[in-house]
Scaffold this motif. Structure first.
Motif, mmCIF file in Angstrom:
data_model
loop_
_atom_site.group_PDB
_atom_site.id
_atom_site.type_symbol
_atom_site.label_atom_id
_atom_site.label_comp_id
_atom_site.label_asym_id
_atom_site.label_seq_id
_atom_site.Cartn_x
_atom_site.Cartn_y
_atom_site.Cartn_z
ATOM 1 N N ALA A 229 -34.258 6.506 81.667
ATOM 2 C CA ALA A 229 -33.700 7.804 82.046
ATOM 3 C C ALA A 229 -33.760 8.026 83.549
ATOM 4 O O ALA A 229 -32.902 8.718 84.119
ATOM 5 C CB ALA A 229 -34.431 8.925 81.311
ATOM 6 N N PHE A 232 -30.398 7.120 85.091
ATOM 7 C CA PHE A 232 -29.128 7.648 84.606
ATOM 8 C C PHE A 232 -28.206 8.032 85.772
ATOM 9 O O PHE A 232 -26.982 7.898 85.673
ATOM 10 C CB PHE A 232 -29.355 8.860 83.699
ATOM 11 N N ALA A 233 -28.766 8.497 86.867
ATOM 12 C CA ALA A 233 -27.931 8.864 88.019
ATOM 13 C C ALA A 233 -27.259 7.638 88.617
ATOM 14 O O ALA A 233 -26.096 7.706 89.056
ATOM 15 C CB ALA A 233 -28.773 9.583 89.073
ATOM 16 N N ASP A 236 -24.376 6.749 86.354
ATOM 17 C CA ASP A 236 -23.233 7.649 86.535
ATOM 18 C C ASP A 236 -22.475 7.334 87.826
ATOM 19 O O ASP A 236 -21.237 7.372 87.859
ATOM 20 C CB ASP A 236 -23.693 9.099 86.539
ATOM 21 N N PHE A 253 -19.349 13.067 81.200
ATOM 22 C CA PHE A 253 -20.295 13.794 82.042
ATOM 23 C C PHE A 253 -20.508 15.225 81.551
ATOM 24 O O PHE A 253 -20.976 16.079 82.289
ATOM 25 C CB PHE A 253 -19.809 13.778 83.496
ATOM 26 N N ARG A 257 -27.717 15.514 82.769
ATOM 27 C CA ARG A 257 -28.601 14.343 82.707
ATOM 28 C C ARG A 257 -29.989 14.682 82.189
ATOM 29 O O ARG A 257 -30.619 13.866 81.504
ATOM 30 C CB ARG A 257 -28.678 13.670 84.076
ATOM 31 N N ASP A 258 -30.488 15.883 82.517
ATOM 32 C CA ASP A 258 -31.828 16.219 82.033
ATOM 33 C C ASP A 258 -31.848 16.392 80.520
ATOM 34 O O ASP A 258 -32.853 16.087 79.861
ATOM 35 C CB ASP A 258 -32.364 17.466 82.741
ATOM 36 N N GLN A 260 -29.824 14.663 78.471
ATOM 37 C CA GLN A 260 -29.806 13.277 77.997
ATOM 38 C C GLN A 260 -31.192 12.651 78.062
ATOM 39 O O GLN A 260 -31.629 11.979 77.122
ATOM 40 C CB GLN A 260 -28.850 12.441 78.843
#
Length: 290
Positions: A229, A232-233, A236, A253, A257-258, A260
């Motif tokens: 995790a 993840f950025a 993306d 999107f 993200r948090d 996810q």
């Protein structure tokens, strides 16, 4: 193991390396693993899927798509911190219609298996990966290039280790572990959807979950969940680098993200074969190797 670990991902098109396993790729790069991406085709027949994409000359010269997708791959490669090779086969396309029209002459999906796998055997023997990942027998989804990617990957995994096969393509190398990407399991879709509803947000996956062919879910085949995790950025950013394919304001999107990270902080894989002892479930593609 004292030597530096090496991981090879085999993908059908540019952008697949960013949409499948990119966060775990970024994690392994950060840990000092050498990661090499193999891209089977140039994505020459890919459509422009991002409605906001603009490029001078593309309307007058649609063949520019091949050059543009190479430029996109260059950016994604830098973001992920990987090395990469093209196998050089031509995209088979994914035309509309049912039944679909015949595949175009000379495309990747129609190349005989032993011929199509040869450059991958050469790359396996030169890069010498400890772990190789690819798609399952259905290609993750039934694009002919994804299915062909699966076929040549499994074939090359075995052939690269056999000194009697392709003797002119380098010294044999036995890859220690073979994985398939786990993809979107039912449990993952449900967990993220529930987390969105808990946050008071719409679940963008609700219709997809209802409409998806149940046979395409692979929950019972997942053996390995890689915590990633934190990356993840990076995933993306690599996806957005493929501007012809990815709408930065689109479906992929829609989940923060948090959300996810809390609901499903892993990328998932299926261990298909291992030449080293390992115990399932795993939390590392290199379990048994370090």
């Amino acid at each position: 193991m004292s030597e530096r670990l090496r991981l090879m991902h085999v993908h059908a098109h540019p952008d697949d390396e960013s949409s499948k396993g990119a966060a775990s790729t970024a994690r392994y790069v950060a840990e000092g693993v050498d990661v090499h991406v193999v891209t089977c085709t140039g994505g020459e027949r890919g459509s422009i899927l991002n409605p906001s994409f603009a490029h001078p000359g593309i309307e007058d010269n649609p063949e520019l798509i091949a050059d543009i997708r190479r430029e996109e791959m260059d950016r994604a490669r830098e973001i992920l911190g990987v090395t990469q090779d093209w196998l050089g086969w031509v995209d088979s396309g994914w035309p509309e219609g049912d039944p679909k029209p015949p595949l175009p002459e000379g495309c990747f999906a129609l190349v005989p298996l032993e011929e199509a796998a040869a450059p991958l055997v050469r790359l396996i023997r030169s890069f010498r990966p400890h772990v190789l990942t690819t798609y399952d027998e259905n290609g993750g989804y039934p694009h002919p290039d994804h299915i062909k990617c699966h076929e040549i990957s499994v074939f090359a995994y075995e052939a690269a280790a056999d000194p009697q096969r392709y003797p002119d393509l380098g010294e044999p190398w036995q890859v220690s572990k073979l994985y398939y990407h786990g993809g979107w399991t039912k449990a993952r879709l449900e967990a993220i959807g529930a987390a969105m509803i808990e946050r008071g947000l719409d679940n963008p996956y609700a219709g997809w979950l209802d409409e998806r062919d149940p046979s395409r879910f692979r929950d019972d085949r997942v053996t390995t969940r890689v915590e990633c995790a934190e990356y993840f950025a990076v995933r993306d950013a690599a996806l957005i680098a493929h501007a012809t394919q990815i709408d930065p304001n689109g479906f992929w999107f829609a989940v923060p993200r948090d959300v996810q990270a809390r609901a499903w902080p892993t990328e998932d894989y299926e261990l298909v074969d291992s030449k080293v002892p390992t115990t399932q479930p795993e939390d590392d593609l290199f379990a048994g190797l370090r």
